[in-house]
Design an enzyme around this catalytic site. Structure first.
Site, mmCIF file in Angstrom:
data_model
loop_
_atom_site.group_PDB
_atom_site.id
_atom_site.type_symbol
_atom_site.label_atom_id
_atom_site.label_comp_id
_atom_site.label_asym_id
_atom_site.label_seq_id
_atom_site.Cartn_x
_atom_site.Cartn_y
_atom_site.Cartn_z
ATOM 1 N N TYR A 1 3.662 8.979 -11.154
ATOM 2 C CA TYR A 1 2.694 8.186 -10.397
ATOM 3 C C TYR A 1 1.951 7.205 -11.310
ATOM 4 O O TYR A 1 1.783 6.020 -10.986
ATOM 5 C CB TYR A 1 1.705 9.125 -9.706
ATOM 6 C CG TYR A 1 0.799 8.478 -8.694
ATOM 7 C CD1 TYR A 1 1.252 8.199 -7.411
ATOM 8 C CD2 TYR A 1 -0.528 8.162 -9.006
ATOM 9 C CE1 TYR A 1 0.421 7.614 -6.467
ATOM 10 C CE2 TYR A 1 -1.362 7.580 -8.071
ATOM 11 C CZ TYR A 1 -0.890 7.317 -6.801
ATOM 12 O OH TYR A 1 -1.714 6.735 -5.877
ATOM 13 N N ASN B 1 0.800 -1.220 0.000
ATOM 14 C CA ASN B 1 0.000 0.000 0.000
ATOM 15 C C ASN B 1 0.840 1.281 0.000
ATOM 16 O O ASN B 1 0.367 2.323 -0.449
ATOM 17 C CB ASN B 1 -0.928 -0.014 1.224
ATOM 18 C CG ASN B 1 -1.607 1.333 1.446
ATOM 19 O OD1 ASN B 1 -2.490 1.715 0.685
ATOM 20 N ND2 ASN B 1 -1.176 2.060 2.476
#
Length: 253
Positions: free
Chosen positions: A159, A94
């Site tokens: 990203y 995560n």
């Protein structure tokens, strides 16, 4: 409790488990019986989350100074977990950062920082944990991707590249690790109400909501429910998949 979601005696690593989706996931997995190990650079927040889990009767620990961008650091941490708990059953990749800028303005440093954490970090953690999963012939790996890794987003070359890479690695690992009874799946959240979005101006947040068919941001707990599915035996015949949990963002407003 549905037995398919029972995680009693399972040992779960949650990277970036101090807050947001990671914290919600740690709480969700612990509520279903898992022993939780948190890796996070936010020490005080991570310690607070681990303390909360312990106060609720769960076994939990925060491991300091685990650098997921360094394979050696991850391998040492995994060895300590196995020494303490005897196994590693679940890995939730995560942890992630953003360093947004338009492609024209993005610096090599901004590119590399995000790739190091969001892509190489996932590789390193999976490399370290899967070794023990293969030995025990059991494992559940859940990678956090993003809807932007599917359709792109302005100002997020780094990203988006990392999250698209995570989706690709998920497919490869699903193929390669299946023979060891290890499933590998990804969650692609849409806009979620976490600290990562807290800095976004309110006007932009409202525009964001209007592009979501459900007309609201997701909650960390809603993402954690999907992670629980992939971390449990409810998904025993599912691997290599990416599930979008985005309120219909991908459909358009």
């Amino acid at each position: 409790m549905n037995k398919n979601f029972e995680l009693k005696d399972r040992v779960a690593i949650v990277t970036g488990g101090a807050q947001g989706i990671g914290r919600a996931t740690a709480l969700m997995l612990a509520d279903h019986g898992a022993k939780i190990v948190i890796w996070d650079v936010k020490k005080e927040t991570a310690q607070a989350t681990a303390s909360l889990l312990k106060s609720k009767g769960s076994k939990a620990m925060f491991m300091e100074d685990v650098d997921i961008t360094k394979l050696e650091s991850v391998e040492q941490a995994c060895a300590k977990i196995v020494e303490e708990y005897g196994q590693i059953d679940i890995l939730v990749n995560n942890a992630g950062i953003v360093r947004d800028a338009s492609f024209k303005k993005m610096t090599p440093e901004q590119w590399q920082q995000v790739i190091d954490v969001n892509l190489t970090g996932v590789f390193n953690c999976t490399k370290g944990a899967s070794k023990y999963m293969m030995e025990s012939n059991y494992g559940k790996i859940v990678n956090l991707a993003s809807v932007v890794g599917i359709y792109g987003n302005f100002g997020q070359t780094n990203y988006v590249a990392a999250k698209a890479g995570v989706i690709g690695m998920t497919k490869v690992w699903g193929r390669e690790l299946g023979k060891h009874n290890i499933t590998v799946n990804a969650i692609a959240p849409g806009p979620t109400d976490t600290s990562m979005l807290a800095t976004v101006p309110d006007e932009m947040r409202q525009q964001m909501k209007q592009r979501i068919p459900l007309r609201r941001l997701g909650q960390p707990e809603e993402i954690a429910k999907a992670i629980l599915f992939f971390a449990s035996d409810a998904s025993s015949f599912v691997t290599g998949q990416t599930l979008t949990v985005d309120g219909g963002t991908y459909l358009g407003g």
